[in-house]
Enzyme design. Structure first.
Site, short mmCIF file in Angstrom:
data_model
loop_
_atom_site.label_atom_id
_atom_site.label_comp_id
_atom_site.label_asym_id
_atom_site.label_seq_id
_atom_site.Cartn_x
_atom_site.Cartn_y
_atom_site.Cartn_z
CB SER A 205 -0.94 -0.03 1.21
OG SER A 205 -1.94 0.94 1.07
CG ASP A 455 -6.39 -3.35 -3.50
OD1 ASP A 455 -7.14 -2.49 -3.00
OD2 ASP A 455 -5.18 -3.43 -3.22
CG HIS A 501 -5.58 -2.32 0.18
ND1 HIS A 501 -4.79 -2.05 -0.93
CD2 HIS A 501 -5.15 -1.50 1.15
CE1 HIS A 501 -3.93 -1.10 -0.62
NE2 HIS A 501 -4.13 -0.75 0.63
#
Ligand SMILES: *[C@@H]1O[C@H](CO)[C@@H](O)[C@H](O)[C@H]1NC(C)=O
Ligand SMILES: *[C@@H]1O[C@H](CO)[C@@H](O)[C@H](O)[C@H]1NC(C)=O
Ligand SMILES: *[C@@H]1O[C@H](CO)[C@@H](O)[C@H](O)[C@H]1NC(C)=O
Ligand SMILES: *[C@@H]1O[C@H](CO)[C@@H](O)[C@H](O)[C@H]1NC(C)=O
Ligand SMILES: [Ca+2]
Length: 591
Positions: A205, A455, A501
């Protein structure tokens, strides 16, 4: 006897002597002080040797991470501070140093998530993932005030005034410095300055973006990277969070959590088998995109008991789910709800119909789509994505507000203008899509890049776009298959079937996650053992512990039957094409 052999013997005995030292022998403030990089080691940086802390930890049990397997580790917890000349700042760094007998000549730098520059200083953070492989593992506070302070709370000095020092530290400087200092500390601490130190980076991320920021700028810094779902193309990425809410507002329809959940469940059920394996995992969201018609869900009944909640807002750096008392929900999926979903998945377009960006894959439980229940009115309402809203207020409008109060007056063209403005403003700090990696390739660096195909916070097509940009910029003269092959010799990209995610997907629990990435990377870098497929581990549900292969882009997974555990990795041009977008709202190339 030749000089080389003498050197080897001397070196060998030095490191044996060091390796026999116990953790307690070396894990002291005075020993660490003696191991600090010299004062002029980095020009413009002065270490504060009085700030050193050192504390040994033994037999620490590490468990339940998505990014490394369970282990028991010993380490020396070291922190110290430094300052940049002329800035009057104070940057704190934290390193975990393995016991001398376990040190394997490795260093690992790690990053954060959301607006955090690190993933925490506890045993559930990112540092254990290095120590278990004999690496010194490091993180930084970026100079933001404490290890827990996020850049969003310091990015404005006052309304209208950006804190450029914080911006550049967050953009790329902070990770660079914790690495340079950490590698030197490592070699002095273990007295191994004559031995090759293998250095690695791991992050997902924002941590993935931070990794990209390093490999695009500092080709000699690491031997290998594992980067997940990078939050790069930052201006686009942050503003696109507002697209789903804008579609709800434009159509004046706010699906309840139950209606939304029904649409998601129907999508997953319809698309599960398209990959050849009925396992509750949408392993081929591209086939789902081509073959699933959302209109088929209209009229489907749904019902949910009271207090039904989905984990709505992803808050930077962890955050809390909010609990709202919700009455039982019952109804039939409406045409409006399906229209909202279709527009959301179609992705941002401007008022002339030109494409501004792309969206999430069908099947992804999109955070930005979550609405909120108003218990006063009994209605479902807009819940402005704070990831998008905070970026607009703090980074574009430069006002200290943690979200936009509403989307009143906001149009598709407003989103495009915000993107363009932020793209210019942060091109050299946060955008992080420099596509020419020639120096990195020439330095022999290896890159493992992955992205959960489902995601729900960073569209997986974002990683595809960057990988394709690097391929096109670096290998323009080659045929498609030759260029994939050349790129794949040192930079490999994997879409992780079903994954969310930077984590496995609670809605598709049988999907794998690349939990052993650092080990795979180490084998690639140190033994030349290049992965063809990426090792995935099923982390939750009834199949927890089983392994499943993850295919390397541009190959796509296809199971021969529901009984097959591993997919075949096949070429399917039509599917690949669904991942590529012409962002024709902009005249400039978007890498
Ligand atoms: C390591 O030391 C720092 C500074 O004292 C502290 O903030 C951090 O919590 C410590 N880490 C652990 C695992 O105790
Ligand atoms: C969707 O599926 C999940 C998991 O099976 C279930 O808990 C949830 O109730 C379903 N939602 C609806 C609206 O039926
Ligand atoms: C629903 O949630 C509210 C607040 O979180 C709580 O007070 C209430 O007891 C819950 N109701 C049920 C039926 O669980
Ligand atoms: C900064 O701007 C916001 C939004 O306009 C305002 O609410 C806030 O009071 C301002 N803060 C200061 C210190 O002026
Ligand atoms: Ca499946």
């Amino acid at each position: 006897m030749g000089a080389g052999l003498w050197a080897a013997i001397l070196l060998g005995s030095a490191s044996i002597a060091q390796a026999t030292a116990s953790l307690n022998d070396v894990c002291t403030v005075s020993y660490v002080k003696k191991s600090l990089p010299a004062d002029d080691f980095i020009s413009g940086i002065a270490l504060d040797s009085t700030s050193v802390t050192a504390q040994p930890f033994t037999n620490i049990k590490i468990a339940s991470s998505n990014f490394y397997p369970d282990a028991t580790i010993d380490f020396c917890n070291v922190t110290f501070a430094y300052t940049h000349s002329g800035r009057n700042d104070r940057v704190l760094v934290n390193y975990w140093l393995p016991a001398p007998s376990k040190f394997a000549n490795r260093f690992l730098a790690t990053g954060g998530g959301g607006y955090a520059i690190n993933s925490g200083t506890t045993t559930t953070g990112s540092l254990p993932g290095g120590v278990m492989y004999g690496a010194v593992a490091g993180l930084t506070d970026g100079g933001f005030g404490s290890f827990e302070t996020q850049v969003s709370s310091v990015i404005l000095k006052e309304n209208g005034t950006i804190n450029y020092d914080a911006l550049f530290m967050f953009g790329y400087e902070g990770i660079h410095e914790v690495t340079i200092l950490g590698k030197e500390l490592t070699q002095l601490f273990y007295k191994t300055s004559d031995t090759k130190l293998y250095s690695y980076y791991q992050g997902c991320s924002e941590g993935g973006r931070e990794g990209m920021s390093q490999l695009q700028r500092y080709p000699d810094q690491f031997d290998g990277y594992t980067v997940g779902a990078p939050a790069f193309r930052f201006a686009f990425q942050q503003v696109q969070h507002l697209w789903a809410g804008l579609q709800q507002k434009n159509l004046g329809y706010y699906p309840s959590s139950c209606e939304y959940s029904k649409i998601m469940n129907a999508t997953i059920a319809a698309c599960d088998g398209l990959d050849g394996k009925e396992d509750g995992v949408v392993g081929r969201s591209d086939l789902c995109k081509m073959h699933f018609d959302l209109d088929s869900v209209v009229g489907e009944p749904y019902s949910c008991p009271a207090n039904f909640t989905i984990n709505v807002e992803y808050s930077p750096g962890g955050g809390f789910p909010s609990f709202v008392s919700i009455p039982p929900q019952k109804g039939k999926v409406s045409q409006e709800a399906v229209e909202v979903m279709k527009n959301t998945l179609n992705g941002p377009h401007d008022s002339k119909g030109r494409r501004v960006y792309f969206s999430y894959q069908p099947g992804a439980y999109i955070d930005d789509s979550a609405t909120q229940y108003n218990s006063q009115t009994g209605e479902w309402e807009l819940d402005v994505s704070s990831l998008g809203g905070e970026f607009v207020t703090m980074f574009i409008q430069l006002v200290e507000l943690d979200n936009l109060p509403s989307l009143n007056g906001v149009t598709a063209d407003t989103l495009k203008e915000w993107i363009y403005k932020a793209w210019q403003k942060y091109e050299d700090t946060l955008q992080t899509t420099w596509p020419d990696l020639t120096d990195l390739q020439e330095a022999g660096v290896k890159v493992l890049h992955f992205h959960g195909e489902q995601d729900d916070s960073i569209p997986s097509a974002s990683s595809v776009r960057y990988y394709e940009s690097v391929r096109n910029i670096m290998y323009p003269g080659l045929s498609e298959s030759e260029s994939y092959e050349k790129l794949g010799e040192w930079y490999k990209f994997f879409l992780v079937q079903g994954a969310a995610h930077c984590s496995p997907n609670v809605a598709q629990p049988n999907g794998p996650f690349p939990q052993t990435n650092l080990e795979v990377l180490i084998d690639w870098v140190e033994k030349g053992d290049a992965p063809t497929t990426l090792e995935g581990t099923i982390i939750q549900g009834q199949n927890a512990g089983k392994k499943q292969d993850i295919c390397a882009w541009p190959l796509r997974p296809k199971w021969s039957s529901s009984k097959a555990e591993n997919p075949q990795c096949v070429h399917d041009q039509q599917s690949v094409d669904t991942w590529l977008y012409d962002l024709n709202a902009f005249k400039l190339p978007v890498y």
